[in-house]
Design a protein around this motif. Structure first.
Motif, mmCIF file in Angstrom:
data_model
loop_
_atom_site.group_PDB
_atom_site.id
_atom_site.type_symbol
_atom_site.label_atom_id
_atom_site.label_comp_id
_atom_site.label_asym_id
_atom_site.label_seq_id
_atom_site.Cartn_x
_atom_site.Cartn_y
_atom_site.Cartn_z
ATOM 1 N N VAL A 97 0.838 -1.202 0.000
ATOM 2 C CA VAL A 97 0.000 0.000 0.000
ATOM 3 C C VAL A 97 0.874 1.253 0.000
ATOM 4 N N SER A 98 2.001 1.202 0.706
ATOM 5 C CA SER A 98 2.916 2.349 0.689
ATOM 6 C C SER A 98 3.552 2.514 -0.695
ATOM 7 N N PHE A 99 3.697 1.407 -1.460
ATOM 8 C CA PHE A 99 4.188 1.499 -2.830
ATOM 9 C C PHE A 99 3.192 2.267 -3.700
ATOM 10 N N ILE A 100 1.910 1.994 -3.488
ATOM 11 C CA ILE A 100 0.865 2.706 -4.230
ATOM 12 C C ILE A 100 0.944 4.200 -3.915
ATOM 13 N N ARG A 101 1.122 4.524 -2.640
ATOM 14 C CA ARG A 101 1.230 5.926 -2.229
ATOM 15 C C ARG A 101 2.443 6.590 -2.882
ATOM 16 N N TYR A 118 -6.670 -10.527 0.537
ATOM 17 C CA TYR A 118 -6.087 -9.659 1.568
ATOM 18 C C TYR A 118 -6.670 -8.245 1.576
ATOM 19 N N ILE A 119 -7.577 -7.954 0.649
ATOM 20 C CA ILE A 119 -8.138 -6.593 0.611
ATOM 21 C C ILE A 119 -9.330 -6.525 1.557
ATOM 22 N N ASN A 120 -9.042 -6.624 2.846
ATOM 23 C CA ASN A 120 -10.097 -6.537 3.846
ATOM 24 C C ASN A 120 -10.495 -5.078 4.058
ATOM 25 N N THR A 121 -11.355 -4.828 5.019
ATOM 26 C CA THR A 121 -11.859 -3.459 5.212
ATOM 27 C C THR A 121 -10.732 -2.477 5.518
ATOM 28 N N ALA A 122 -9.759 -2.895 6.336
ATOM 29 C CA ALA A 122 -8.657 -2.002 6.689
ATOM 30 C C ALA A 122 -7.810 -1.684 5.462
ATOM 31 N N ALA A 123 -7.488 -2.706 4.672
ATOM 32 C CA ALA A 123 -6.683 -2.486 3.474
ATOM 33 C C ALA A 123 -7.436 -1.634 2.457
ATOM 34 N N ALA A 124 -8.735 -1.897 2.309
ATOM 35 C CA ALA A 124 -9.548 -1.119 1.365
ATOM 36 C C ALA A 124 -9.623 0.345 1.798
ATOM 37 N N ASP A 125 -9.807 0.574 3.068
ATOM 38 C CA ASP A 125 -9.862 1.956 3.569
ATOM 39 C C ASP A 125 -8.558 2.691 3.281
ATOM 40 N N ARG A 126 -7.437 2.029 3.495
ATOM 41 C CA ARG A 126 -6.141 2.652 3.232
ATOM 42 C C ARG A 126 -5.973 2.955 1.743
ATOM 43 N N LEU A 127 -6.340 2.000 0.919
ATOM 44 C CA LEU A 127 -6.204 2.189 -0.526
ATOM 45 C C LEU A 127 -7.025 3.378 -1.005
#
Length: 325
Positions: A97-101, A118-127
């Motif tokens: 996710v930091s790579f995307i940023r 692995y794209i759970n709610t926490a990962a989706a929110d970050r993305l």
């Protein structure tokens, strides 16, 4: 270089001149966050028990991603899309996710493929909070088929829940694109009926940025059976278009060479143009020009040069594909 000028040079060298030495840099770039995966899908080389021993398992570091972005900037890219896809599941790399940023901060538009587990709610929110991206995720209309060909019980409900949440969070974000591909037809079900059934699992009114289609399967590492014939041979465009990079910097001719059968240089050790017009790349292209893909380890089992009757060789399809990347 302007994007239009880049495409004109690419098309001229590939289609009309058929040259192995190129006057322009790669148009597309893809780099691998990791070659490790949590699934063993029947349609993927990861299902081969020996696949994990083909090359070392590892993860891309932030330092090396920054070096790769510097290499790209050195050639002044016309296309600002950056693909984080080759082998493996990107979210296994905890820095993904930091790579995307980082890509967004450097002015790139990130594109990636994921199995969705692995794209759970926490990962989706970050993305979604970071900014724009395009995500490509395989799903299915049938739970039993999905779990059988992906090799893990219970994943269907996990991915369905993750997809519904990600889609809901992304509906109002005009710079987020999600492609959901139906893999059920791998088991010879009716593709139109299956796609309609899969689509019904999600809200009826969604932006056009969220698309549903049927996955087309390819034999790119000899892992699937396909009949090859020379009558409809086509010159593969990837070595004139794309530079794909493994997590440790090895440059391979395309995103299909997940086993790194043809390593043409290392971008962490050399410049892009030195590799792009190096002896290994030139020989690789020349083999394709001479209609001898079998001389290239990466091409030996690939069905792309012998799929001339498929829609992906239509000029409009190719143009849309290039403009979309």
């Amino acid at each position: 270089m302007l994007k239009a000028a880049h495409l004109i040079k690419l098309g001229w060298s590939y289609k009309f001149l058929g040259t192995a030495r190129l006057s322009y840099p790669p148009y597309q770039y893809t780099i691998e966050p990791t070659n490790k995966c949590n699934l063993r899908c029947d349609f993927c080389p990861q299902s081969d028990p020996d696949h994990q021993s083909v090359r070392p398992i590892g993860k891309l570091s932030r330092e090396n991603l920054e070096l790769f972005l510097k290499r790209i900037e050195d050639v002044k890219p016309a296309n600002r899309n950056l693909n984080f896809t080759l082998d493996g599941e990107p979210f296994i790399n905890k820095e993904f996710v930091s790579f995307i940023r980082l890509a967004l901060e450097r002015g790139y538009f990130p594109v990636f493929a994921s199995n969705g587990t692995y794209i759970n709610t926490a990962a989706a929110d970050r993305l979604v909070s970071i900014g724009g991206f395009r995500a490509s995720i395989d799903f299915a209309s049938d739970k039993e088929i999905f779990e059988r060909i992906r090799g893990r019980s219970g994943n269907y409900d996990i991915v369905l829940r993750n997809l519904r949440y990600l889609i809901e969070k992304s509906k109002s974000r005009s710079n987020i694109y999600i492609d959901v591909h139906d893999i059920t037809p791998f088991c010879n079900v009716d593709p139109d009926r299956s796609l309609k059934k899969m689509r019904s699992l999600f809200p009826p009114e969604l932006p056009r940025r969220i698309r549903f289609d049927t996955r087309q399967f390819h034999n790119f590492c000899g892992h699937l059976k396909s009949e090859l014939g020379s009558d409809d041979y086509r010159l593969c465009p990837y070595p004139w278009t794309q530079m794909a990079v493994t997590w440790n910097g090895d440059c391979v001719p395309c995103c299909r060479d997940t086993c790194a059968r043809s390593v043409l240089g290392n971008v962490f050790e050399d410049s892009i143009m030195n590799i792009w017009n190096g002896e290994a790349y030139i020989e690789f292209r020349q083999n394709l020009i001479n209609r001898h893909p079998e001389k290239n380890p990466a091409c030996r089992d690939c069905d792309l040069p012998y799929s001339g009757k498929e829609k992906r060789w239509k000029p409009l399809y190719i143009l849309r594909s290039l403009l979309g990347r």
